[in-house]
Design a protein around this motif. Sequence first.
Motif, short mmCIF file in Angstrom:
data_model
loop_
_atom_site.label_atom_id
_atom_site.label_comp_id
_atom_site.label_asym_id
_atom_site.label_seq_id
_atom_site.Cartn_x
_atom_site.Cartn_y
_atom_site.Cartn_z
N SER A 153 5.43 3.76 -6.81
CA SER A 153 4.40 4.62 -7.37
C SER A 153 4.88 6.13 -7.72
O SER A 153 6.06 6.43 -7.52
CB SER A 153 3.55 4.90 -6.00
OG SER A 153 2.42 5.65 -6.46
N SER B 66 0.67 -1.15 -0.15
CA SER B 66 0.02 -0.05 0.02
C SER B 66 1.00 1.19 0.01
O SER B 66 1.84 1.11 0.70
CB SER B 66 -0.80 0.03 1.15
OG SER B 66 -1.75 1.32 1.24
N ARG C 138 -0.21 6.62 -10.12
CA ARG C 138 -0.16 5.10 -10.31
C ARG C 138 0.70 4.50 -9.52
O ARG C 138 1.51 4.87 -9.34
CB ARG C 138 -0.13 4.75 -11.92
CG ARG C 138 1.51 5.25 -12.41
CD ARG C 138 1.51 4.97 -13.86
NE ARG C 138 2.68 5.68 -14.54
CZ ARG C 138 3.05 5.41 -15.68
NH1 ARG C 138 2.49 4.46 -16.35
NH2 ARG C 138 4.31 5.83 -16.09
N GLN C 139 0.48 2.95 -9.51
CA GLN C 139 1.33 2.02 -8.55
C GLN C 139 1.65 0.79 -9.65
O GLN C 139 0.77 0.47 -10.34
CB GLN C 139 0.54 1.33 -7.64
CG GLN C 139 1.62 0.58 -6.71
CD GLN C 139 0.79 0.18 -5.27
OE1 GLN C 139 -0.47 -0.24 -5.38
NE2 GLN C 139 1.41 0.08 -4.32
N TYR D 57 -3.10 3.81 -3.01
CA TYR D 57 -2.92 2.71 -3.78
C TYR D 57 -2.79 1.42 -3.22
O TYR D 57 -1.88 1.35 -2.32
CB TYR D 57 -2.04 2.74 -5.02
CG TYR D 57 -2.61 3.66 -6.24
CD1 TYR D 57 -2.38 5.00 -5.95
CD2 TYR D 57 -2.98 2.97 -7.27
CE1 TYR D 57 -3.01 6.00 -6.98
CE2 TYR D 57 -3.49 4.01 -8.13
CZ TYR D 57 -3.56 5.24 -8.29
OH TYR D 57 -4.23 6.08 -9.20
N TYR D 58 -3.29 0.28 -3.38
CA TYR D 58 -3.13 -1.13 -3.16
C TYR D 58 -3.35 -2.03 -4.20
O TYR D 58 -4.14 -2.00 -4.63
CB TYR D 58 -4.11 -1.33 -1.90
CG TYR D 58 -4.03 -2.67 -1.19
CD1 TYR D 58 -4.97 -3.47 -1.46
CD2 TYR D 58 -2.77 -3.08 -0.50
CE1 TYR D 58 -4.70 -4.76 -0.96
CE2 TYR D 58 -2.79 -4.29 0.14
CZ TYR D 58 -3.63 -5.29 0.01
OH TYR D 58 -3.43 -6.45 0.36
N GLU D 59 -2.26 -2.62 -4.25
CA GLU D 59 -2.18 -3.92 -5.13
C GLU D 59 -2.53 -3.25 -6.49
O GLU D 59 -3.16 -3.81 -7.35
CB GLU D 59 -3.19 -4.95 -4.80
CG GLU D 59 -2.70 -6.01 -3.81
CD GLU D 59 -1.69 -6.69 -4.22
OE1 GLU D 59 -0.97 -6.83 -4.94
OE2 GLU D 59 -1.29 -7.76 -3.28
N LYS D 60 -1.74 -2.13 -6.83
CA LYS D 60 -1.91 -1.35 -8.25
C LYS D 60 -3.36 -0.96 -8.44
O LYS D 60 -3.59 -0.18 -9.35
CB LYS D 60 -1.57 -2.31 -9.26
CG LYS D 60 -0.24 -2.89 -9.10
CD LYS D 60 0.37 -3.81 -10.15
CE LYS D 60 -0.41 -5.16 -10.07
NZ LYS D 60 -0.17 -5.80 -8.88
N GLU D 61 -4.30 -0.84 -7.42
CA GLU D 61 -5.51 -0.12 -7.60
C GLU D 61 -5.69 1.13 -6.79
O GLU D 61 -5.29 1.06 -5.62
CB GLU D 61 -6.67 -1.05 -7.21
CG GLU D 61 -6.81 -2.20 -8.43
CD GLU D 61 -8.04 -3.07 -8.27
OE1 GLU D 61 -8.06 -4.01 -9.23
OE2 GLU D 61 -8.69 -2.99 -7.29
N GLU D 62 -6.37 2.08 -7.18
CA GLU D 62 -6.73 3.22 -6.47
C GLU D 62 -7.59 2.93 -5.43
O GLU D 62 -8.72 2.29 -6.16
CB GLU D 62 -7.00 4.50 -7.24
CG GLU D 62 -7.54 5.45 -6.45
CD GLU D 62 -8.17 6.74 -7.45
OE1 GLU D 62 -7.43 7.25 -8.32
OE2 GLU D 62 -9.18 7.10 -7.03
N ARG D 63 -7.28 3.17 -4.30
CA ARG D 63 -8.34 2.67 -3.18
C ARG D 63 -8.93 3.90 -2.35
O ARG D 63 -9.81 3.79 -1.58
CB ARG D 63 -7.65 1.81 -2.17
CG ARG D 63 -7.30 0.44 -2.64
CD ARG D 63 -8.48 -0.32 -3.00
NE ARG D 63 -8.15 -1.78 -3.45
CZ ARG D 63 -8.29 -2.66 -2.43
NH1 ARG D 63 -8.82 -2.61 -1.09
NH2 ARG D 63 -7.74 -3.97 -2.97
#
Lengths: 113, 114
Positions: free
Chosen positions: B74, B31, B67-68, B49-55
């Motif tokens: 990131s 994260s 982005r991640q 971001y967590y696991e490449k997704e915006e949270r």
Amino acid sequence: LAKTTQPISMDSYEGQEVNITCSHNNIATNDYITWYQQFPSQGPRFIIQGYKTKVTNEVASLFIPADRKSSTLSLPRVSLSDTAVYYCLVGDRGAGNNRKLIWGLGTSLAVNP
Amino acid sequence: DAGVTQSPTHLIKTRGQQVTLRCSPISGHKSVSWYQQVLGQGPQFIFQYYEKEERGRGNFPDRFSARQFPNYSSELNVNALLLGDSALYLCASSPGTAHNQPQHFGDGTRLSIL
């Protein structure tokens, strides 16, 4: 969102114990209480975290009363190097919830010789 | 172990330019969050971001994006820079998004807009 209130500034002297109290009246069931320390031009550094009662580590203690509406960070025998800004955060750090962690102005602690 | 690293440490840009800031999290941390800190204020949340997704996204205009990558590093991008974007930009990482996982911060990128 759980807001926090803490003193803007505090003064102390070397060797004294410093207690910084944070009020968080609308704390939620899943919220943790976390304290960070920040020196100028550096990122915040984690100090201590707790959910209830008392937590102690090598640098500080955190006292949380039963109603959890406030918490007190205790720094034993401060030194000049403890001069910094201290932030109290309350929040549920579940997925994507960092946006709910509100960083206020913090408490600027000045330790004098 | 290396902590959170950010680059560059300092950057000077002019109004209207674009900037990309980079962050490498602690090894094993998935994260990453970005914060803006104006002098005398506490950090303001921009993205998580967590696991490449915006949270999570804070109250920042669309000029801010992030982005991640697969290695969990990131980037934060800011377009059409304004004078008010001058600040310390902080990156923080944590293993995941569990309730009791504190964030570990880098020392930030100091961005100055002329």
